[in-house]
Design a protein around this motif. Sequence first.
Motif, PDB file in Angstrom:
ATOM      1  N   GLY A   9       0.737  -1.222   0.167  1.00 43.36           N
ATOM      2  CA  GLY A   9       0.004  -0.083  -0.227  1.00 43.36           C
ATOM      3  C   GLY A   9       0.849   1.167  -0.003  1.00 43.36           C
ATOM      4  O   GLY A   9       2.056   1.220  -0.084  1.00 43.36           O
ATOM      5  N   PHE A  11      -3.232   2.166  -1.074  1.00 40.77           N
ATOM      6  CA  PHE A  11      -4.253   2.194  -2.377  1.00 40.77           C
ATOM      7  C   PHE A  11      -4.978   3.293  -2.407  1.00 40.77           C
ATOM      8  O   PHE A  11      -5.641   3.694  -1.354  1.00 40.77           O
ATOM      9  N   GLN A  14      -9.793   4.024  -0.876  1.00 48.10           N
ATOM     10  CA  GLN A  14     -10.384   3.346  -0.041  1.00 48.10           C
ATOM     11  C   GLN A  14     -10.941   4.602   1.244  1.00 48.10           C
ATOM     12  O   GLN A  14     -10.826   4.210   2.347  1.00 48.10           O
ATOM     13  N   GLN A  27     -11.427  -6.550  -6.890  1.00 51.74           N
ATOM     14  CA  GLN A  27     -10.460  -5.748  -6.251  1.00 51.74           C
ATOM     15  C   GLN A  27     -10.211  -6.163  -4.779  1.00 51.74           C
ATOM     16  O   GLN A  27      -9.243  -5.955  -4.194  1.00 51.74           O
ATOM     17  N   TYR A  33      -5.135  -5.751  -1.008  1.00 52.52           N
ATOM     18  CA  TYR A  33      -5.965  -4.571  -0.876  1.00 52.52           C
ATOM     19  C   TYR A  33      -6.758  -4.719   0.552  1.00 52.52           C
ATOM     20  O   TYR A  33      -7.107  -3.898   1.220  1.00 52.52           O
ATOM     21  N   CYS A  36      -4.739  -3.873   3.766  1.00 49.71           N
ATOM     22  CA  CYS A  36      -4.523  -2.666   4.049  1.00 49.71           C
ATOM     23  C   CYS A  36      -5.641  -1.936   4.412  1.00 49.71           C
ATOM     24  O   CYS A  36      -5.386  -1.160   5.344  1.00 49.71           O
TER      25      CYS A  36
END
Length: 542
Positions: A9, A11, A14, A27, A33, A36
């Motif tokens: 990360g 990302f 979010q 995703q 993903y 994080c």
Amino acid sequence: MTGIFITAGPFDGQKPGTSGLRKKTAQFSAPHYLECFVQATLSAVGAKGKTLVLGGDGRAFGAEAAAIILRMAAANGVARVIVGRNALLSTPAASHLIRLHGADGGIILSASHNPGGMDGDFGVKYNIANGGPAPEGVTAAIHAETLRLSGYHITATPAPDLSQDGSYSLDAMAVEVVDPVSDYAALMESLFDFPAIRAMFARGFRMKFDAMCAVTGPYATEILERRLGAAAGSVMHGTPLPDFGGMHPDPNPTWAADLYGQLMAPDAPDFGAASDGDGDRNMVVGRGIYVNPSDSLAVLAANAHLAPGYAGGLKGIARSMPTSTAADRVAAALGIEAHETPTGWKFFGNLLDAGRVTICGEESFGTGSDHVREKDGLWAVLLWLNILAATGRSVAELMQDHWQKFGRTFYSRHDFEALPVASAEAVMTALRDRLATLPGTLVGNTQVTLADDFAYHDPVDGSESRNQGLRVVFANGARFVLRLSGTGTEGATLRLYLEQHSDTPADFARDPQEALSAVIAAAEGLAQISGITGRVAPDVVT
């Protein structure tokens, strides 16, 4: 911190919305993903030493996500996690478990009414110690963590088997796997007159409940069929499936068309209802009559005293701003408070905790009370059944009684789905730019009396929430509201809410779309949805 640290990360994108973070399942299941976002959540709430509840609606990737979250919770120093068997918990049941066990919060794995499966949607939501969705201060803190983290903590120890109830250890963390249904069912039995409802079923009362292959199936089967005696098979699509059996688990006449058709047939059962992916929404249909969610809230509020859990009366009623004003008329008749909040169940939390309201509702098929801090689909169905058992009236007769007393508020929502984001925003911007000039202008045969971008002042904590939807109100009592939905994962959904009240009994039998035709025309003329988006009709009408 214990375990190992994985560098990953941050990302983009979010930022949690009104119901947590929702993205495509692909995703969320991509490397790092989910981890994080969960790390950001655990860091933001200070998870060390805390007790958390964990569960979800059974959609694809839910079991895998639950195992990852347990391993991360252990590495982040969480003291105890209470998790539903097979990682299943409806959203209202999760809220109840948080409150029942005095937990510090909970993580709910759901994208609510959005489609499931590996090609569908997934979501992660954090609920706070009162059992309700995280308020804006907490979601802002989570978002801030997503922007600055450099990785996540996780233990190498495998998560325990979640298929068997019992107490387990994961490193130094206690894991308690519980029956996802039993505590919730006991709560329902404490609120409603189960003997009276059982007697109604014993007299031949027939119902159909569509669980839409989602999480409410086991709850509805246990409560409706086993505890209340509804005929076997009364619960349709009662087995939760990772892809919801290909169904769109959104309980409205469009996506629950099978149930709706059965209730409109000549041999229809007496009562029909449906719930959504995570069990917090409901649709109610009587034999030959559809009950829109705004009317349902008003009828439930007017008759709640017939259920033992509400025999002492209501403290107040709250509704989201786009929801019709039908419930306000009930509050006025009862002499209790009425509150209008932004869309999002979290805005009801302060009012419920402060004892200002007892029943809340949103036009998006969500209704609930102070028994938990989430909307609760099965709760609403049981309150309807309690009222039907206590009055001996049919759904159609109850609606007619209500309209005779309070008038009928015709109401509809038109959804324009998967629009290009720029196109949807252009509609909002164009109308927002005109708001200041609209009051006093004549549209059709009536005058605009108010036009604004709704802002909310929380009467409990004094917080302000602005830009919550565009409102245009007319002198004849009609109004329309325009807002962008925050629950989709593809493009943008533009929602147009339409309302017209009548106290004339001769009007009550009119078709809602016909009764709303003037305000529909006014909305198109002022907002230019067709002209800007090219869409000549909504995708979903409820």
